[in-house]
Each structure stands twice: as structure tokens, then as C-alpha cells.
Design an enzyme around this catalytic site. Sequence first.
Site, mmCIF file in Angstrom:
data_model
loop_
_atom_site.group_PDB
_atom_site.id
_atom_site.type_symbol
_atom_site.label_atom_id
_atom_site.label_comp_id
_atom_site.label_asym_id
_atom_site.label_seq_id
_atom_site.Cartn_x
_atom_site.Cartn_y
_atom_site.Cartn_z
ATOM 1 N N ARG A 73 23.388 -13.171 -40.616
ATOM 2 C CA ARG A 73 23.814 -13.066 -39.223
ATOM 3 C C ARG A 73 25.327 -13.259 -39.134
ATOM 4 O O ARG A 73 25.887 -14.182 -39.721
ATOM 5 C CB ARG A 73 23.099 -14.138 -38.389
ATOM 6 C CG ARG A 73 23.723 -14.470 -37.035
ATOM 7 C CD ARG A 73 23.398 -13.415 -36.008
ATOM 8 N NE ARG A 73 24.051 -13.720 -34.737
ATOM 9 C CZ ARG A 73 23.523 -14.436 -33.756
ATOM 10 N NH1 ARG A 73 22.314 -14.957 -33.897
ATOM 11 N NH2 ARG A 73 24.180 -14.639 -32.623
ATOM 12 N N ARG A 82 22.787 -8.141 -33.971
ATOM 13 C CA ARG A 82 22.550 -9.204 -34.947
ATOM 14 C C ARG A 82 21.291 -8.893 -35.756
ATOM 15 O O ARG A 82 20.348 -8.290 -35.221
ATOM 16 C CB ARG A 82 22.420 -10.553 -34.253
ATOM 17 C CG ARG A 82 21.228 -10.668 -33.331
ATOM 18 C CD ARG A 82 21.522 -11.496 -32.124
ATOM 19 N NE ARG A 82 22.289 -10.754 -31.134
ATOM 20 C CZ ARG A 82 22.477 -11.169 -29.890
ATOM 21 N NH1 ARG A 82 21.982 -12.319 -29.495
ATOM 22 N NH2 ARG A 82 23.179 -10.466 -29.042
ATOM 23 N N GLU A 131 19.210 -17.949 -39.757
ATOM 24 C CA GLU A 131 20.089 -16.852 -39.339
ATOM 25 C C GLU A 131 21.089 -16.507 -40.447
ATOM 26 O O GLU A 131 21.339 -15.325 -40.724
ATOM 27 C CB GLU A 131 20.836 -17.246 -38.067
ATOM 28 C CG GLU A 131 19.969 -17.321 -36.831
ATOM 29 C CD GLU A 131 20.737 -17.769 -35.605
ATOM 30 O OE1 GLU A 131 20.298 -17.466 -34.486
ATOM 31 O OE2 GLU A 131 21.793 -18.426 -35.766
ATOM 32 N N PHE A 190 16.389 -4.039 -29.220
ATOM 33 C CA PHE A 190 15.946 -5.232 -29.924
ATOM 34 C C PHE A 190 14.430 -5.251 -30.087
ATOM 35 O O PHE A 190 13.698 -4.692 -29.262
ATOM 36 C CB PHE A 190 16.340 -6.492 -29.140
ATOM 37 C CG PHE A 190 17.742 -6.964 -29.373
ATOM 38 C CD1 PHE A 190 18.005 -7.978 -30.267
ATOM 39 C CD2 PHE A 190 18.803 -6.384 -28.691
ATOM 40 C CE1 PHE A 190 19.298 -8.418 -30.488
ATOM 41 C CE2 PHE A 190 20.099 -6.821 -28.899
ATOM 42 C CZ PHE A 190 20.357 -7.844 -29.795
ATOM 43 N N GLU A 198 15.622 -3.383 -24.254
ATOM 44 C CA GLU A 198 17.004 -2.936 -24.154
ATOM 45 C C GLU A 198 17.949 -4.109 -24.424
ATOM 46 O O GLU A 198 17.598 -5.264 -24.182
ATOM 47 C CB GLU A 198 17.282 -2.369 -22.757
ATOM 48 C CG GLU A 198 16.472 -1.131 -22.412
ATOM 49 C CD GLU A 198 16.870 0.088 -23.239
ATOM 50 O OE1 GLU A 198 18.027 0.118 -23.736
ATOM 51 O OE2 GLU A 198 16.031 0.989 -23.407
ATOM 52 N N PRO A 199 19.151 -3.844 -24.911
ATOM 53 C CA PRO A 199 20.109 -4.931 -25.157
ATOM 54 C C PRO A 199 20.489 -5.650 -23.869
ATOM 55 O O PRO A 199 20.445 -5.068 -22.781
ATOM 56 C CB PRO A 199 21.308 -4.229 -25.791
ATOM 57 C CG PRO A 199 21.175 -2.798 -25.402
ATOM 58 C CD PRO A 199 19.706 -2.532 -25.290
ATOM 59 N N ILE A 253 21.994 -26.524 -25.609
ATOM 60 C CA ILE A 253 21.528 -26.779 -24.251
ATOM 61 C C ILE A 253 20.033 -26.477 -24.207
ATOM 62 O O ILE A 253 19.599 -25.392 -24.590
ATOM 63 C CB ILE A 253 22.269 -25.903 -23.223
ATOM 64 C CG1 ILE A 253 23.779 -26.209 -23.247
ATOM 65 C CG2 ILE A 253 21.718 -26.142 -21.817
ATOM 66 C CD1 ILE A 253 24.586 -25.315 -22.334
ATOM 67 N N ASP A 260 16.850 -18.725 -30.876
ATOM 68 C CA ASP A 260 17.310 -19.627 -29.824
ATOM 69 C C ASP A 260 16.225 -20.642 -29.493
ATOM 70 O O ASP A 260 15.070 -20.270 -29.240
ATOM 71 C CB ASP A 260 17.650 -18.852 -28.550
ATOM 72 C CG ASP A 260 18.872 -17.972 -28.703
ATOM 73 O OD1 ASP A 260 19.821 -18.411 -29.380
ATOM 74 O OD2 ASP A 260 18.883 -16.858 -28.145
#
Length: 276
Positions: A201, A210, A196, A172, A162-163, A230, A215
Site C-alpha cells: 500500500r 490503493r 496494508e 473498488f 464507485e470511488p 478515531i 479501516d
Amino acid sequence: MDKIMIKNLEVFCNHGVYKEENVLGQKFVVDAELRLSTRKAGRSDKLSDSVSYGDVSRLITAEMKKQNDRLLERVAERLAEAVLLQFPLVRSVCITVKKPWAPVMLHLDYAAVSIERGWHMVYVGAGSNMGDRQAYLTQAQEALCADGWIRNFRAASVIETEPYGYLEQDKFLNTVFGFETLYEPEELLAKVQELEQNAHRERKIHWGPRTLDLDILLFDDLVLEREDLIIPHPELTRRMFVLEPLCELNPYGVHPLYRKRFREYRENLGRESIPE
């Protein structure tokens, strides 16, 4: 790690900012410290279980003579890359390039540049919820596998989820990629952002739909906080669609900041999702 060391390898070649240096040439002196496990070779007494310092010395000599570079920094980078790509057993290498006849019009023993480079273990989260979702994930995987600075690529199972965050969007497909790389964190960030962009994207809505989302989750045991990057990923421990595939690839991995296993986060998050 154990070490194999090469000290004061002399190579006559042509590197330097000034024209005379590139025409006349001069002597350079190279130190190389290879970090690897020599345990197997130490027990078997077989060169095939280790790295030949003779072969490394010949590679360094050939690389030094292959082209003319202006800066010692460039020479050192090329040597480190060549050693790491040519000798897979080497985990990291420290290269020092010395220039005894540096043209500074002052007395000195030598000028030198010393660098350390090596393979890094990385985990990257991948997701897509637009268009042909599986095709976008496959496209990213193939591009990473084809990159010469990436090796030992693995992909976890793809799951449909689920998103997260912004809920008014399609489901997704998510997975996690694990691989070793010679890229540094900022370079890897540029690489995944390029992938991307190749997937068209668009960043219109935070946590929105997207075609491809990549990540950087983990980079060795590095803890890094910068405006654009990060590490570890700050949402890592709160996302089941990340923890599930991450634990498939690295079931006993430990969070570098909190020193807690990822499987514990997954189990705790799973319990929180069960209605009372």
C-alpha cells in the site's frame, strides 16, 4: 457478566529484577476474576457449561513457573492471555499478582500489579481497487484468521463500488470484517497497517487508489479520538459501501456516539441517492 473468582492462589517461583530473586525464588499470590455467563451451567449443573476454577488455578501455576520474568506487569499479561486463550467461555479476566516479599527495604504487606484484559468486538472495513483486488482482500482475511489473538471471524459479501472522494480511479471491491480480538485499539491499528504494507500500500493521494485499505470502523462501544485513530470511523455513516456490508454482519447495530441504528443510516443514505 457473572464472575468466577480465585483468591490468594500461592505459587513459589522466580520472578524479579534482582539476580537473587531469580535464583532463590519467592512466594507470589495471585487473584483471578473471570467474567462470563454462568446461566447455562447454573441451570444444567454441568461443569462443561462453565469454567473449572481448578483448571484455571493449575494453568496459572504452570504459567508462573514456566519462565522467569523481571516485572510483575509481564507476569500478569502472560496469565491473562493464557486464561483467555485456554478458556473460550471467559469474556474478560482481571488478574492481580501480589509480591509479599518485595525487596524495597520497607515494611509493606505486598506489592502488586492488577490488570483487566478481554475479548473485544471489532468491525474493519476493507477495500481494494488496484491489481488483483479480490486477492488482496483474501490475503487480508487469511492473515487475520490466522492470528492467534483473533477469533470468530466473519466477512460480509464483497461489493463493487464507485470511488469515493478522489474520483479519477478504478472501481473498488469493498467488504467488512467482523471479529473478536485481544488487541487494544492502537495494537489493532498497527496490525492492519502491517497488512496494508504487506500488500504494498502506498499513500500518495488522499482517498486515492490503493492495493489494500483497512479501516477500523467500530471497537466495542468505544469512542476514541487521537491523532492517528478515531473510533467510530468518522466517515462511517456517510459511506454506503461501508454501511451495506456492515449491516449484513450487524443488522441491528447501534452507533456508539449517536445511538442510532446503522440500518437507519443506510436507508436514509439510499433515499438521498435516488434522483427526484
